[in-house]
Design a protein around this motif. Structure first.
Motif, mmCIF file in Angstrom:
data_model
loop_
_atom_site.group_PDB
_atom_site.id
_atom_site.type_symbol
_atom_site.label_atom_id
_atom_site.label_comp_id
_atom_site.label_asym_id
_atom_site.label_seq_id
_atom_site.Cartn_x
_atom_site.Cartn_y
_atom_site.Cartn_z
ATOM 1 N N LEU A 336 0.830 -1.209 0.000
ATOM 2 C CA LEU A 336 0.000 0.000 0.000
ATOM 3 C C LEU A 336 0.862 1.256 0.000
ATOM 4 N N ALA A 337 1.968 1.211 0.715
ATOM 5 C CA ALA A 337 2.885 2.350 0.706
ATOM 6 C C ALA A 337 3.485 2.539 -0.683
ATOM 7 N N ALA A 338 3.800 1.434 -1.361
ATOM 8 C CA ALA A 338 4.302 1.526 -2.736
ATOM 9 C C ALA A 338 3.249 2.132 -3.657
ATOM 10 N N ALA A 339 1.986 1.801 -3.401
ATOM 11 C CA ALA A 339 0.902 2.376 -4.204
ATOM 12 C C ALA A 339 0.839 3.888 -4.034
ATOM 13 N N LYS A 340 1.098 4.355 -2.837
ATOM 14 C CA LYS A 340 1.080 5.803 -2.605
ATOM 15 C C LYS A 340 2.183 6.500 -3.408
ATOM 16 N N ARG A 341 3.348 5.821 -3.513
ATOM 17 C CA ARG A 341 4.456 6.426 -4.253
ATOM 18 C C ARG A 341 4.196 6.451 -5.762
ATOM 19 N N ALA A 342 3.260 5.632 -6.221
ATOM 20 C CA ALA A 342 2.950 5.571 -7.659
ATOM 21 C C ALA A 342 2.025 6.716 -8.049
ATOM 22 N N ALA A 347 5.626 2.581 -9.933
ATOM 23 C CA ALA A 347 6.309 1.926 -8.818
ATOM 24 C C ALA A 347 6.302 0.424 -9.053
ATOM 25 N N VAL A 348 7.387 -0.243 -8.672
ATOM 26 C CA VAL A 348 7.535 -1.682 -8.901
ATOM 27 C C VAL A 348 7.737 -2.377 -7.561
ATOM 28 N N ARG A 478 12.738 6.171 -17.916
ATOM 29 C CA ARG A 478 12.488 7.387 -17.122
ATOM 30 C C ARG A 478 11.208 8.104 -17.538
ATOM 31 N N ASP A 479 10.710 7.778 -18.730
ATOM 32 C CA ASP A 479 9.476 8.412 -19.204
ATOM 33 C C ASP A 479 8.229 7.647 -18.787
ATOM 34 N N ALA A 480 8.409 6.573 -18.004
ATOM 35 C CA ALA A 480 7.261 5.764 -17.577
ATOM 36 C C ALA A 480 6.526 6.496 -16.461
ATOM 37 N N THR A 481 5.561 7.301 -16.855
ATOM 38 C CA THR A 481 4.788 8.077 -15.884
ATOM 39 C C THR A 481 3.406 7.466 -15.739
ATOM 40 N N GLY A 482 2.536 8.198 -15.072
ATOM 41 C CA GLY A 482 1.200 7.682 -14.794
ATOM 42 C C GLY A 482 1.117 7.215 -13.349
ATOM 43 N N ARG A 483 -0.014 6.626 -13.031
ATOM 44 C CA ARG A 483 -0.230 6.142 -11.657
ATOM 45 C C ARG A 483 -0.382 4.631 -11.722
ATOM 46 N N VAL A 484 0.756 3.945 -11.646
ATOM 47 C CA VAL A 484 0.788 2.491 -11.827
ATOM 48 C C VAL A 484 1.620 1.856 -10.721
ATOM 49 N N LEU A 485 1.050 0.847 -10.061
ATOM 50 C CA LEU A 485 1.811 -0.031 -9.179
ATOM 51 C C LEU A 485 1.921 -1.369 -9.896
ATOM 52 N N LEU A 486 3.131 -1.747 -10.246
ATOM 53 C CA LEU A 486 3.383 -3.003 -10.948
ATOM 54 C C LEU A 486 3.931 -4.019 -9.946
ATOM 55 N N VAL A 487 3.149 -5.055 -9.662
ATOM 56 C CA VAL A 487 3.555 -6.106 -8.725
ATOM 57 C C VAL A 487 3.963 -7.333 -9.531
ATOM 58 N N VAL A 488 5.161 -7.825 -9.259
ATOM 59 C CA VAL A 488 5.732 -8.973 -9.973
ATOM 60 C C VAL A 488 5.934 -10.102 -8.971
ATOM 61 N N THR A 489 5.357 -11.257 -9.224
ATOM 62 C CA THR A 489 5.494 -12.377 -8.300
ATOM 63 C C THR A 489 6.270 -13.514 -8.957
ATOM 64 N N TYR A 490 7.031 -14.222 -8.132
ATOM 65 C CA TYR A 490 7.790 -15.372 -8.642
ATOM 66 C C TYR A 490 8.231 -16.253 -7.485
ATOM 67 N N ARG A 491 8.586 -17.488 -7.827
ATOM 68 C CA ARG A 491 9.137 -18.418 -6.842
ATOM 69 C C ARG A 491 10.650 -18.225 -6.792
ATOM 70 N N ARG A 505 18.495 -6.210 -13.870
ATOM 71 C CA ARG A 505 18.153 -4.929 -14.497
ATOM 72 C C ARG A 505 17.140 -4.158 -13.660
ATOM 73 N N LEU A 506 16.186 -4.865 -13.088
ATOM 74 C CA LEU A 506 15.169 -4.197 -12.272
ATOM 75 C C LEU A 506 15.757 -3.570 -11.020
ATOM 76 N N ALA A 507 16.896 -4.094 -10.562
ATOM 77 C CA ALA A 507 17.514 -3.538 -9.354
ATOM 78 C C ALA A 507 17.847 -2.061 -9.521
ATOM 79 N N ARG A 508 18.053 -1.635 -10.766
ATOM 80 C CA ARG A 508 18.400 -0.229 -11.010
ATOM 81 C C ARG A 508 17.274 0.717 -10.660
ATOM 82 N N CYS A 509 16.029 0.243 -10.696
ATOM 83 C CA CYS A 509 14.904 1.145 -10.430
ATOM 84 C C CYS A 509 14.482 1.101 -8.963
ATOM 85 N N GLY A 510 15.237 0.386 -8.124
ATOM 86 C CA GLY A 510 14.947 0.358 -6.694
ATOM 87 C C GLY A 510 13.584 -0.190 -6.350
ATOM 88 N N PRO A 511 13.248 -1.404 -6.794
ATOM 89 C CA PRO A 511 11.908 -1.934 -6.513
ATOM 90 C C PRO A 511 11.719 -2.261 -5.034
#
Length: 764
Positions: A336-342, A347-348, A478-491, A505-511
């Motif tokens: 939910l906190a990640a959603a607020k940042r989006a 936010a990822v 960097r142009d990925a704007t809007g109000r989006v929370l992207l949740v990625v699940t995996y084992r 690669r995703l580590a660069r965006c601080g998920p």
């Protein structure tokens, strides 16, 4: 002190003595673990990295051998069979555990980040010292021997980018303390080697201007303008254009500060290029920062098996409400906190865990909470089997969005590979792929400008290359704007090559990262009581907690047995659904490891390694290799040196119940002999195993140790247990064929005495 060097060729040093790292695959294993920086690398991932998908039949054993050799080289004085403190077995793989100062790359990164803070605070001299120390650590390209390996390439590129940043920050620090002349030669070489880095040219031009070389400074700016136009077709950035105008105007702010000596009293040493350092064009920045300020979550409580969550998350107050998810309040609050940042910026969040830990349930729960605040949601699931088109999860999500916010005609045409049932590819495919990815970025920005969206990319451990490529493009653009929370699940124990590269690669965006583990005992109790209508006593709840280790899937399977067959069955039998999961894990082990696990399960959930080794029939190395395999796959844990434990009681029970009666009996006999050799005074264990062996050959010993154990139980006031042991002794005595009435009467009297003391007369 052990130190490790990866900024150049891989080396390990014990003080001033180099460690013998053996062959190239040994070194590759060590490098791969160092690269993970303390995180667990699954053994399956190691095998894939070492053999590029063409692993030999005994690949697992080979990896174990490599690790064993490395452990001996790195910790030659470690006592036999004591756990390593450097290369640690951590299911489902291995982890490299040393301090930051013991790895040159880690120390380098810490120095550069610390210098950045000093520069921002105006402490340029201190920053210069830190950056000089950082750059002196480089001996060549990072992970030099493995530069062509897919697993090393992203980290080597990241470190090289950070090195380039350090060079530029060092020049900036030198300029800030008036040492322009000392940095010009090094900056010229640096800028020439990396012609598309505008910051290098800006610093060089400024340094030349401060050395009274105005013409040279303007020539530098003309060179970079030409390079950018010819290579990329773009104009210089605003900072370069502003510098050129300021130089022409002789702006006062360009004047050099008074030169100051460095810590040794001399001018700063000139900048230099690291021999053999990688050159990457265009530069890929890894020095991005992300806003990690979490939303204020004011309340996490559990009430009657449900949770209350409130807080000022995602454009509004989450009022306290009853929800159905149990035991995941903290994880819910994080999402939910990640959603607020989006809010204007994507936010990822990465959610990982073992099968059954509740990844999908958590995201579904968050979807419900966000829906109450006006969010919409789209779900994309990676299929378990082949046959789906590339990028299918994105097709699922984008079609959901398009039904609410249809794209314009031009956007729909570019998005046709994902939105249309059929389309005809035209032109260069690489360019078309880039246009598609950029179109997704633009479309999401427009579609979510007014209404926030939760996008869930589920089970990406099964994702295809295109699904992951689009994920990385979207998350790092960097142009990925809007109000989006992207949740990625995996084992996290099924991370393959493609996903591992994507995660790097995703580590660069601080998920945001959430790793789900077992539920707390209180949550397990709530979950069971919510699934079963009848009252449940505390002892049954505690038994279920112990047997399932809090895995929600296991808990619910056990609760189903509890509801259908009662408490005794729930805590003594393994639910069918869980059996299938466990059997699949066991079947993935080498045959030798499966046999050792079958021997171990006879010992119970807790295993003494000395007894396991003494059971016979298998040499020590085979047993230890088997144990290592089981540790890596998460079937066993190692609570103490020389001690093992099945991760779940259900694992042990499944293995045990799959043994035939005859095999169980024979294995109990071997176990009893092993305990007698290792712990001859453990009469309770000896009685248990000899009685369970149930054969004429072991009947005499079963009688003997059952009598001793019964007497010992009486001494410790365990009268019911003593009575059972006396009865067991009598059964074994009958099986032995011995005719000794005195002994028989002694055992009968013992049983009567214990029953009388216990107050249990049901067997009278």
């Amino acid at each position: 002190m052990l130190t490790f060097r990866v900024l150049g060729a891989l080396e390990a040093w014990d003080g001033d003595r180099p460690a013998d790292l053996r062959g190239p695959r040994h070194r590759a294993v060590l490098a791969r673990l160092v690269l993970a920086r303390g995180h667990v690398v699954p053994v399956d991932r190691l095998i894939e990295d070492l053999w590029h998908g063409e692993s030999p039949h005994r690949a697992l054993g080979s990896v174990q051998t490599f690790v064993s050799h490395l452990r001996r080289a790195l910790e030659p004085d470690r006592a036999p069979r004591t756990p390593s403190t450097v290369l640690v077995t951590a299911p489902p793989g291995y982890a490299f555990r040393v301090g930051t100062d013991e790895v040159d790359a880690w120390r380098f990164e810490a120095l550069v980040h610390r210098a950045g803070g000093l520069l921002a605070a105006g402490a340029a001299e201190e920053a210069l010292r830190e950056l000089t120390a950082a750059l002196d650590l480089w001996r060549g390209p990072a992970y030099a021997q493995f530069a062509d390996e897919p697993w090393a390439r992203p980290e080597a590129a990241r470190l090289e980018e950070l090195r380039l940043v350090a060079v530029e920050r060092r020049a900036e620090a030198g300029l800030a303390i008036g040492q322009a002349s000392g940095i010009v030669p090094g900056l010229e070489a640096h800028a020439a080697a990396h012609p598309l880095r505008e910051e290098s040219w800006r610093l060089l031009a400024l340094a030349m201007y401060r050395c009274a070389r105005q013409g040279d400074a303007l020539a530098v700016l003309r060179r970079v303008r030409t390079a950018l136009r010819e290579e990329l077709g773009v104009e210089p950035g605003a900072r370069l254009q502003r510098l050129e105008a300021d130089i022409l105007a002789h702006a006062a702010e360009l004047d050099a500060p008074t030169a100051t000596p460095n810590a040794t009293g001399a001018a700063a040493p000139p900048l230099r290029e690291v021999p053999g350092a990688a050159r990457i064009h265009p530069a890929i920045s890894s020095d991005h920062s992300s806003d990690h300020r979490s939303g204020h979550i004011s309340e996490h409580t559990s009430e009657q098996g449900s949770e209350r969550i409130s807080g000022d998350v995602a454009r509004g107050e989450y009022v306290a409400r009853m929800t159905t998810l149990i035991g995941r309040a903290e994880e819910t609050a994080t999402l939910l906190a990640a959603a607020k940042r989006a809010d204007g910026r994507l936010a990822v969040a990465l959610v990982s865990g073992d099968p059954g830990e509740g990844k999908t349930a958590l995201t579904e729960h968050v979807r419900e909470l966000l829906a109450a605040e006006g969010w919409r949601a789209a779900w994309g699931r990676c299929p378990e089997s082949g046959g789906a088109p590339a990028g299918w999860p994105w097709t699922q999500m984008l079609r959901t969005l398009a039904a609410v916010s249809p794209p314009d005609e031009e956007t729909a045409r570019v998005l046709a590979p994902l939105l249309a049932d059929s389309f005809v590819p035209v032109g260069d495919q690489a360019a078309a792929k880039l246009r598609l990815h950029q179109a997704v970025v633009g479309y999401l920005a427009r579609a979510t400008a007014e209404t926030p969206w939760l996008l869930v990319l589920d089970d990406v451990h099964r994702a295809d290359e295109e699904t992951l490529a689009l994920l990385c493009h979207l998350a790092t653009d960097r142009d990925a704007t809007g109000r989006v929370l992207l949740v990625v699940t995996y084992r996290h124990n099924e991370v393959g090559d493609l996903l591992a590269d994507a995660l790097a690669r995703l580590a660069r965006c601080g998920p945001e990262r959430i790793e789900l583990t077992g539920l707390a005992p209180e949550a397990v109790a709530d979950l069971v009581r919510g699934a079963v209508s009848a009252p449940i006593d505390e002892d049954t709840v505690r038994a279920i907690v112990d047997r399932t280790a809090g895995n929600p899937f296991y808990v619910l399977e056990t609760a189903r047995v509890l509801a259908a067959e009662g408490a005794h069955a729930a805590v003594s039998e393994v639910p069918v659904g869980v059996r299938d999961v466990i059997r699949r894990h066991v079947a993935g082990l080498p045959k030798a490891a499966q046999e050792v696990l079958k021997q171990a399960c006879v010992l119970g959930r807790d295993i003494d390694v000395d007894v396991l080794l003494a059971q016979g029939g298998t040499d020590e190395d085979t047993v230890l290799d088997a144990v290592e395999s089981a540790l890596l796959t998460g079937l066993l844990v190692e609570p103490d040196a020389g001690q093992l434990r099945f991760t779940h009681a259900l694992v042990r029970d499944t293995l045990y119940e799959d043994l035939s009666q005859l095999r169980r009996a024979r294995m109990h006999a071997r176990t009893a002999e092993a305990i007698e050799a290792v712990r001859p005074r453990d009469v309770a264990a000896l009685a248990h195993h000899y009685l369970a062996s149930a054969s004429r050959a072991t009947a005499a010993k079963a009688t003997h140790f059952a009598r001793l154990a019964a007497l010992d139980a009486e001494i410790h006031f365990a009268y019911r247990e003593a009575a059972e042991l006396w009865r067991g002794a009598l059964v074994a005595f009958e099986r032995s064929g011995v005719t000794d009435e005195v002994a028989r009467k002694e055992m009968e009297a013992g049983a009567d005495r214990s029953l009388a003391q216990s107050g249990d007369h049901s067997h009278d």
